[in-house]
Design a protein around this motif. Structure first.
Motif, PDB file in Angstrom:
ATOM      1  N   VAL A  77       0.816  -1.259  -0.016  1.00  9.70           N
ATOM      2  CA  VAL A  77       0.148   0.034   0.310  1.00  9.70           C
ATOM      3  C   VAL A  77       0.886   1.138   0.012  1.00  9.70           C
ATOM      4  N   ASP A  78       0.577   2.174  -0.948  1.00  9.99           N
ATOM      5  CA  ASP A  78       1.296   3.338  -1.089  1.00  9.99           C
ATOM      6  C   ASP A  78       0.219   4.611  -0.919  1.00  9.99           C
ATOM      7  N   PRO A  79       0.573   5.855  -0.422  1.00  6.90           N
ATOM      8  CA  PRO A  79      -0.101   7.020  -0.367  1.00  6.90           C
ATOM      9  C   PRO A  79      -0.192   7.452  -1.667  1.00  6.90           C
ATOM     10  N   THR A  80      -1.468   8.142  -2.004  1.00  7.17           N
ATOM     11  CA  THR A  80      -1.495   9.024  -3.392  1.00  7.17           C
ATOM     12  C   THR A  80      -0.890  10.337  -3.039  1.00  7.17           C
ATOM     13  N   GLU A  81      -1.175  11.068  -3.905  1.00  5.01           N
ATOM     14  CA  GLU A  81      -0.527  12.578  -3.861  1.00  5.01           C
ATOM     15  C   GLU A  81      -1.169  13.017  -2.578  1.00  5.01           C
ATOM     16  N   ALA A  82      -2.488  13.196  -2.410  1.00  4.47           N
ATOM     17  CA  ALA A  82      -3.359  13.497  -1.531  1.00  4.47           C
ATOM     18  C   ALA A  82      -3.115  12.865  -0.106  1.00  4.47           C
ATOM     19  N   GLY A  83      -2.776  11.717  -0.265  1.00  7.60           N
ATOM     20  CA  GLY A  83      -2.224  10.878   0.946  1.00  7.60           C
ATOM     21  C   GLY A  83      -0.961  11.224   1.803  1.00  7.60           C
ATOM     22  N   ARG A  84       0.044  11.746   0.660  1.00 13.07           N
ATOM     23  CA  ARG A  84       1.340  12.170   1.080  1.00 13.07           C
ATOM     24  C   ARG A  84       1.135  13.578   1.794  1.00 13.07           C
ATOM     25  N   ILE A  85       0.379  14.464   1.408  1.00 17.14           N
ATOM     26  CA  ILE A  85      -0.012  15.668   1.926  1.00 17.14           C
ATOM     27  C   ILE A  85      -0.474  15.334   3.345  1.00 17.14           C
ATOM     28  N   LEU A  86      -1.542  14.439   3.496  1.00 14.31           N
ATOM     29  CA  LEU A  86      -2.087  14.533   4.731  1.00 14.31           C
ATOM     30  C   LEU A  86      -1.083  13.750   5.736  1.00 14.31           C
ATOM     31  N   PHE A  87      -0.399  12.899   5.308  1.00 12.42           N
ATOM     32  CA  PHE A  87       0.652  12.227   5.932  1.00 12.42           C
ATOM     33  C   PHE A  87       1.680  13.280   6.657  1.00 12.42           C
ATOM     34  N   THR A  88       1.967  14.311   5.713  1.00  9.25           N
ATOM     35  CA  THR A  88       2.902  15.256   6.231  1.00  9.25           C
ATOM     36  C   THR A  88       2.340  16.197   7.455  1.00  9.25           C
ATOM     37  N   TYR A  89       0.883  16.431   7.331  1.00  6.14           N
ATOM     38  CA  TYR A  89       0.452  17.440   8.090  1.00  6.14           C
ATOM     39  C   TYR A  89      -0.086  16.498   9.565  1.00  6.14           C
ATOM     40  N   SER A  90      -0.308  15.293   9.326  1.00  4.38           N
ATOM     41  CA  SER A  90      -1.184  14.608  10.415  1.00  4.38           C
ATOM     42  C   SER A  90      -0.378  14.163  11.652  1.00  4.38           C
ATOM     43  N   GLY A  91       1.037  14.217  11.412  1.00  5.07           N
ATOM     44  CA  GLY A  91       1.922  14.027  12.665  1.00  5.07           C
ATOM     45  C   GLY A  91       1.800  15.202  13.715  1.00  5.07           C
ATOM     46  N   THR A  92       1.708  16.520  12.914  1.00  7.95           N
ATOM     47  CA  THR A  92       1.611  17.694  13.777  1.00  7.95           C
ATOM     48  C   THR A  92       0.303  17.748  14.221  1.00  7.95           C
ATOM     49  N   MET A  93      -0.814  17.207  13.713  1.00  6.15           N
ATOM     50  CA  MET A  93      -2.397  17.470  13.932  1.00  6.15           C
ATOM     51  C   MET A  93      -2.427  16.426  15.449  1.00  6.15           C
ATOM     52  N   LEU A  94      -1.865  15.399  15.264  1.00  6.34           N
ATOM     53  CA  LEU A  94      -1.879  14.315  16.247  1.00  6.34           C
ATOM     54  C   LEU A  94      -1.099  14.619  17.599  1.00  6.34           C
ATOM     55  N   ARG A  95       0.009  15.460  17.340  1.00  9.17           N
ATOM     56  CA  ARG A  95       0.866  16.015  18.539  1.00  9.17           C
ATOM     57  C   ARG A  95       0.073  17.192  19.308  1.00  9.17           C
ATOM     58  N   ILE A  96      -0.425  18.069  18.352  1.00  8.18           N
ATOM     59  CA  ILE A  96      -1.153  19.007  19.104  1.00  8.18           C
ATOM     60  C   ILE A  96      -2.461  18.597  19.898  1.00  8.18           C
ATOM     61  N   TYR A  97      -3.044  17.507  19.310  1.00  6.42           N
ATOM     62  CA  TYR A  97      -4.083  16.944  19.883  1.00  6.42           C
ATOM     63  C   TYR A  97      -3.841  16.268  21.181  1.00  6.42           C
ATOM     64  N   LYS A  98      -2.647  15.552  21.209  1.00  8.03           N
ATOM     65  CA  LYS A  98      -1.796  14.999  22.384  1.00  8.03           C
ATOM     66  C   LYS A  98      -1.657  16.165  23.559  1.00  8.03           C
ATOM     67  N   LYS A  99      -1.059  17.296  23.030  1.00  6.66           N
ATOM     68  CA  LYS A  99      -0.629  18.358  24.051  1.00  6.66           C
ATOM     69  C   LYS A  99      -1.865  18.882  24.633  1.00  6.66           C
ATOM     70  N   MET A 100      -3.149  19.003  23.589  1.00  7.35           N
ATOM     71  CA  MET A 100      -4.154  19.692  24.354  1.00  7.35           C
ATOM     72  C   MET A 100      -4.665  18.640  25.720  1.00  7.35           C
ATOM     73  N   GLN A 101      -4.685  17.255  25.088  1.00  4.11           N
ATOM     74  CA  GLN A 101      -5.066  16.429  26.281  1.00  4.11           C
ATOM     75  C   GLN A 101      -4.277  16.441  27.472  1.00  4.11           C
ATOM     76  N   GLU A 102      -3.049  16.603  27.408  1.00  2.00           N
ATOM     77  CA  GLU A 102      -2.025  16.738  28.644  1.00  2.00           C
ATOM     78  C   GLU A 102      -2.305  17.981  29.382  1.00  2.00           C
ATOM     79  N   GLU A 103      -2.879  18.937  28.804  1.00  2.00           N
ATOM     80  CA  GLU A 103      -2.893  20.208  29.522  1.00  2.00           C
ATOM     81  C   GLU A 103      -4.143  19.944  30.182  1.00  2.00           C
ATOM     82  N   LEU A 104      -5.223  19.361  29.746  1.00  2.00           N
ATOM     83  CA  LEU A 104      -6.536  19.376  29.976  1.00  2.00           C
ATOM     84  C   LEU A 104      -6.452  18.529  31.284  1.00  2.00           C
TER      85      LEU A 104
END
Length: 299
Positions: free
Chosen positions: A55-82
């Protein structure tokens, strides 16, 4: 956006397999595929392409993969602060280059924890550029880097030096003192880690005496300190390494230190955080502790 599906998507891209991720997560392949399908419906693009190679990412998949790590880290940080609101704790995240995180920082954090028992700490090993990016994006609270920052959004202090030493296997028949030009006569393993600056500093020092890296008999390059230490242990060559990472081997006489005349690869350590009005009190407390105590508390 369903963050669980986003995590599944990242794991599928990294593993290049839906079946492996389904097995690791203890869910059926059809359930995992449905999660990915829902994510594709929400994004409005196909994210994965299946072939006989996996399985390989499409071009859209590569874009999502690039930003998804930051999105998940931000969510984790929000959980920690709460969570810290609920338990009256303060969570502080620290990035640093690998040798500092692995060998020195734990000792200092132990002492800080004694002084500030309600603070909790999380360490991540990252290179200079990634650490600064995380700091600006508020994904970490402070970081240790080996290059002086140049960003007016940041405060920083020089808190010490990273001492770089040349080591060999204790049984190696190499003199205890060498002139820098003698390096060309001894096989070498080069630590070429992008979070450190050893190879760049070595190149700069050699240039002063009209030598090049090509003049050295470099057997191979490694990108981690454990790999470099393993090479020295197996007597595959001499190697420049952070002193803090080989103190134990030197004390136990498994390695020996070789003095190099007319060369200095030591470099400065900078502690960086956001400007005072952009950081909270716990981060300021810890920042000042590091500044006041400097490298004397490092292991």
């Amino acid at each position: 956006m369903n963050l669980t599906a986003l995590e599944y998507f990242r794991e599928v891209v990294e593993a290049k397999s839906i079946s492996k991720v389904a097995m690791n997560k203890h869910i059926s392949q059809s359930a995992l595929s449905q999660n990915i399908q829902k994510l594709e419906d929400e994004i409005g693009h196909q994210l994965l392409e299946r072939s006989n190679k996996g399985v390989d990412p499409t071009e859209a998949g590569r874009i999502l993969f690039t930003y998804s790590g930051t999105m998940l880290r931000i969510y984790k940080k929000m959980q920690e602060e709460l969570e810290s609101l609920t338990h009256s704790t303060e969570h502080i995240r620290i990035n640093g280059y690998l040798s500092l995180v692995d060998y020195s920082l734990p000792c200092v954090l132990y002492k800080i924890k004694k002084k500030f028992p309600k603070y909790t700490f999380e360490m991540h090993a990252k290179g200079n550029a990634d650490s600064i990016t995380d700091l600006i994006n508020e994904l970490t609270d402070m970081c240790f880097v080996t290059e002086e920052p140049c960003d007016n959004r940041l405060d920083y202090e020089k808190i010490g030096k990273e001492r770089i030493v040349l080591v060999a296997n204790y049984s190696a028949r190499i003199p205890d003192v060498l002139d820098v030009k003698d390096l060309a006569r001894h096989e070498m393993v080069l630590l070429d880690d992008n979070s450190l600056t050893i190879s760049n500093f070595l190149k700069h020092e050699l240039k002063k005496i009209n030598m090049k890296m090509d003049d050295l008999p470099i057997m191979f390059k490694v990108d981690s300190i454990p790999a470099a230490k393993s090479s020295v242990s197996n007597n595959l060559g001499i190697c420049f390494l952070p002193y803090m990472s080989v103190k134990k081997e030197l004390y136990e006489k498994r390695f020996k230190m070789i003095e190099i005349e007319h060369i200095n690869l030591d470099y400065d350590i900078y502690l960086v955080t956001r400007n005072r009005n952009e950081r909270d009190k716990p981060t300021t407390d810890v920042f000042h502790y590091f500044v006041d105590n400097g490298e004397k508390d490092f292991c």
